[in-house]
Design a protein around this motif. Structure first.
Motif, mmCIF file in Angstrom:
data_model
loop_
_atom_site.group_PDB
_atom_site.id
_atom_site.type_symbol
_atom_site.label_atom_id
_atom_site.label_comp_id
_atom_site.label_asym_id
_atom_site.label_seq_id
_atom_site.Cartn_x
_atom_site.Cartn_y
_atom_site.Cartn_z
ATOM 1 N N GLY A 59 1.039 -1.233 -0.184
ATOM 2 C CA GLY A 59 0.582 0.247 0.030
ATOM 3 C C GLY A 59 1.106 1.339 0.071
ATOM 4 N N GLU A 60 0.421 2.385 0.561
ATOM 5 C CA GLU A 60 1.442 3.572 1.268
ATOM 6 C C GLU A 60 2.689 3.508 1.649
ATOM 7 N N GLY A 61 2.939 2.139 2.153
ATOM 8 C CA GLY A 61 4.121 2.037 2.509
ATOM 9 C C GLY A 61 5.270 2.053 1.592
ATOM 10 N N ARG A 62 5.137 1.539 0.516
ATOM 11 C CA ARG A 62 6.100 1.320 -0.606
ATOM 12 C C ARG A 62 6.438 2.712 -0.524
ATOM 13 N N ARG A 63 5.455 3.950 -0.214
ATOM 14 C CA ARG A 63 5.862 5.599 -0.552
ATOM 15 C C ARG A 63 7.593 5.235 0.467
ATOM 16 N N VAL A 64 7.765 4.765 1.473
ATOM 17 C CA VAL A 64 8.834 5.053 2.153
ATOM 18 C C VAL A 64 9.991 3.962 1.529
ATOM 19 N N LEU A 65 9.704 3.103 1.558
ATOM 20 C CA LEU A 65 10.629 1.982 0.493
ATOM 21 C C LEU A 65 11.245 3.757 -1.193
ATOM 22 N N SER A 66 10.311 3.461 -1.641
ATOM 23 C CA SER A 66 10.219 4.378 -2.610
ATOM 24 C C SER A 66 11.580 5.412 -2.366
ATOM 25 N N ASP A 67 11.411 6.629 -1.538
ATOM 26 C CA ASP A 67 12.197 7.680 -1.154
ATOM 27 C C ASP A 67 13.157 7.213 -0.552
ATOM 28 N N ALA A 68 13.352 5.604 0.365
ATOM 29 C CA ALA A 68 14.675 5.437 0.542
ATOM 30 C C ALA A 68 15.571 5.344 -0.897
ATOM 31 N N LEU A 69 15.250 4.761 -1.169
ATOM 32 C CA LEU A 69 15.938 4.553 -2.360
ATOM 33 C C LEU A 69 15.784 5.601 -3.331
ATOM 34 N N GLN A 94 7.962 1.782 -7.549
ATOM 35 C CA GLN A 94 7.832 1.129 -6.738
ATOM 36 C C GLN A 94 5.799 0.267 -6.453
ATOM 37 N N LEU A 95 4.906 1.196 -7.113
ATOM 38 C CA LEU A 95 3.834 1.010 -7.414
ATOM 39 C C LEU A 95 2.994 -0.039 -8.150
ATOM 40 N N LEU A 96 4.523 -0.582 -8.944
ATOM 41 C CA LEU A 96 4.539 -1.315 -10.198
ATOM 42 C C LEU A 96 4.057 -2.877 -9.543
ATOM 43 N N ALA A 97 4.649 -2.954 -8.246
ATOM 44 C CA ALA A 97 4.207 -4.423 -7.620
ATOM 45 C C ALA A 97 3.814 -4.274 -6.417
ATOM 46 N N VAL A 99 4.116 -6.027 -3.761
ATOM 47 C CA VAL A 99 4.900 -6.717 -2.628
ATOM 48 C C VAL A 99 6.368 -5.735 -2.625
ATOM 49 N N TRP A 100 6.822 -5.178 -1.886
ATOM 50 C CA TRP A 100 8.011 -4.709 -1.689
ATOM 51 C C TRP A 100 8.296 -5.920 -0.098
ATOM 52 N N LEU A 101 9.859 -6.402 -0.277
ATOM 53 C CA LEU A 101 10.285 -7.117 0.890
ATOM 54 C C LEU A 101 11.781 -6.479 0.916
ATOM 55 N N ALA A 102 11.821 -5.300 2.075
ATOM 56 C CA ALA A 102 13.286 -5.615 2.093
ATOM 57 C C ALA A 102 14.637 -6.507 2.963
ATOM 58 N N VAL A 103 15.717 -6.813 2.502
ATOM 59 C CA VAL A 103 15.934 -8.277 2.830
ATOM 60 C C VAL A 103 17.626 -7.707 3.162
ATOM 61 N N ALA A 104 17.756 -8.400 4.914
ATOM 62 C CA ALA A 104 19.023 -7.795 5.360
ATOM 63 C C ALA A 104 19.692 -9.050 6.257
ATOM 64 N N ALA A 105 21.083 -8.943 6.277
ATOM 65 C CA ALA A 105 21.357 -10.539 7.179
ATOM 66 C C ALA A 105 21.810 -9.006 8.752
ATOM 67 N N GLU A 106 21.242 -10.038 9.913
ATOM 68 C CA GLU A 106 21.811 -9.256 10.789
ATOM 69 C C GLU A 106 22.712 -10.291 12.026
ATOM 70 N N PRO A 107 23.560 -10.200 11.826
ATOM 71 C CA PRO A 107 24.780 -11.229 12.798
ATOM 72 C C PRO A 107 24.437 -10.624 14.474
ATOM 73 N N ALA A 108 24.277 -11.901 15.112
ATOM 74 C CA ALA A 108 24.363 -12.091 16.626
ATOM 75 C C ALA A 108 25.177 -10.321 17.149
ATOM 76 N N GLU A 109 24.501 -9.972 18.346
ATOM 77 C CA GLU A 109 25.374 -8.632 19.271
ATOM 78 C C GLU A 109 26.543 -9.018 18.843
#
Length: 194
Positions: A59-69, A94-97, A99-109
């Protein structure tokens, strides 16, 4: 849990990248996205660290992603902020799909494993997700371009300081036929030592 398709190898062989322009705008139900993330969650990880992290944009959350990119792209070019035309174009993309997923690898502290192992485990989680999407008739693409991997993107999408961006995935229902794939014979890529 996702039931195993009748022919798992056929799912592997049928998984293809589907272009953004070839997606329908129909939303993907929240429960379906959750099923895909559950498939990702069952990836192997050395030391059982489970380093994969996802942020889901709909939805509108895709704007957060598009602005970041758009801002990350400007920073890559040495510009302090994104050009308004780039922001507009990124939002349209971003509106063409649905759902968008951002993916990260997060090692332990206190990392138990080297970073590359955490990244490889995250790659396995992404592959699980892509295969589960195909089994459910959902098209996808994994993107690892410079803006998706940029430090600004990580910060703007609220991943932790320890996280390392692994790209973006978009999901949607295909508008037409599934793309066909080809592979050279596996024998060209294997050496047997007996």
């Amino acid at each position: 849990m996702i039931a195993e398709p009748p022919n798992l190898l056929a799912t592997f062989q049928a998984r293809r990248t589907v272009d953004l322009a070839a997606l329908r705008p129909d939303p993907i139900p929240h429960g379906t996205v959750l099923r895909l993330l559950e498939a990702a969650n069952w990836a192997p990880s050395h030391g059982r660290t489970e380093p994969w992290r996802f942020a889901v944009f709909t939805g509108e959350g895709r704007r957060v992603l598009s602005d970041a990119l758009a801002t990350s792209l400007a920073l890559i070019k040495g510009e302090p902020q994104a050009d308004p035309e780039v922001v507009r174009a990124q939002r349209e993309r971003q509106l063409l799909a649905p759902v968008w997923l951002a993916v990260a690898a997060e090692p332990a502290e206190k990392p138990k494993m080297p970073l590359h192992e955490e990244q490889w485990a995250t790659v396995c989680a992404v592959q699980n997700l892509l295969l589960a999407a195909r089994a459910l008739g959902i098209a996808s693409k994994w993107i690892t371009n410079a803006p998706s991997m940029h430090e600004h993107t990580r910060k703007r999408l609220h991943f932790s300081e320890r996280a390392h961006m692994m790209g973006l995935i978009y999901l949607g229902y295909p508008a037409g036929e599934w793309p066909q794939g080809e592979r050279r014979a596996v024998e060209e890529k294997v050496r047997w030592v007996e």
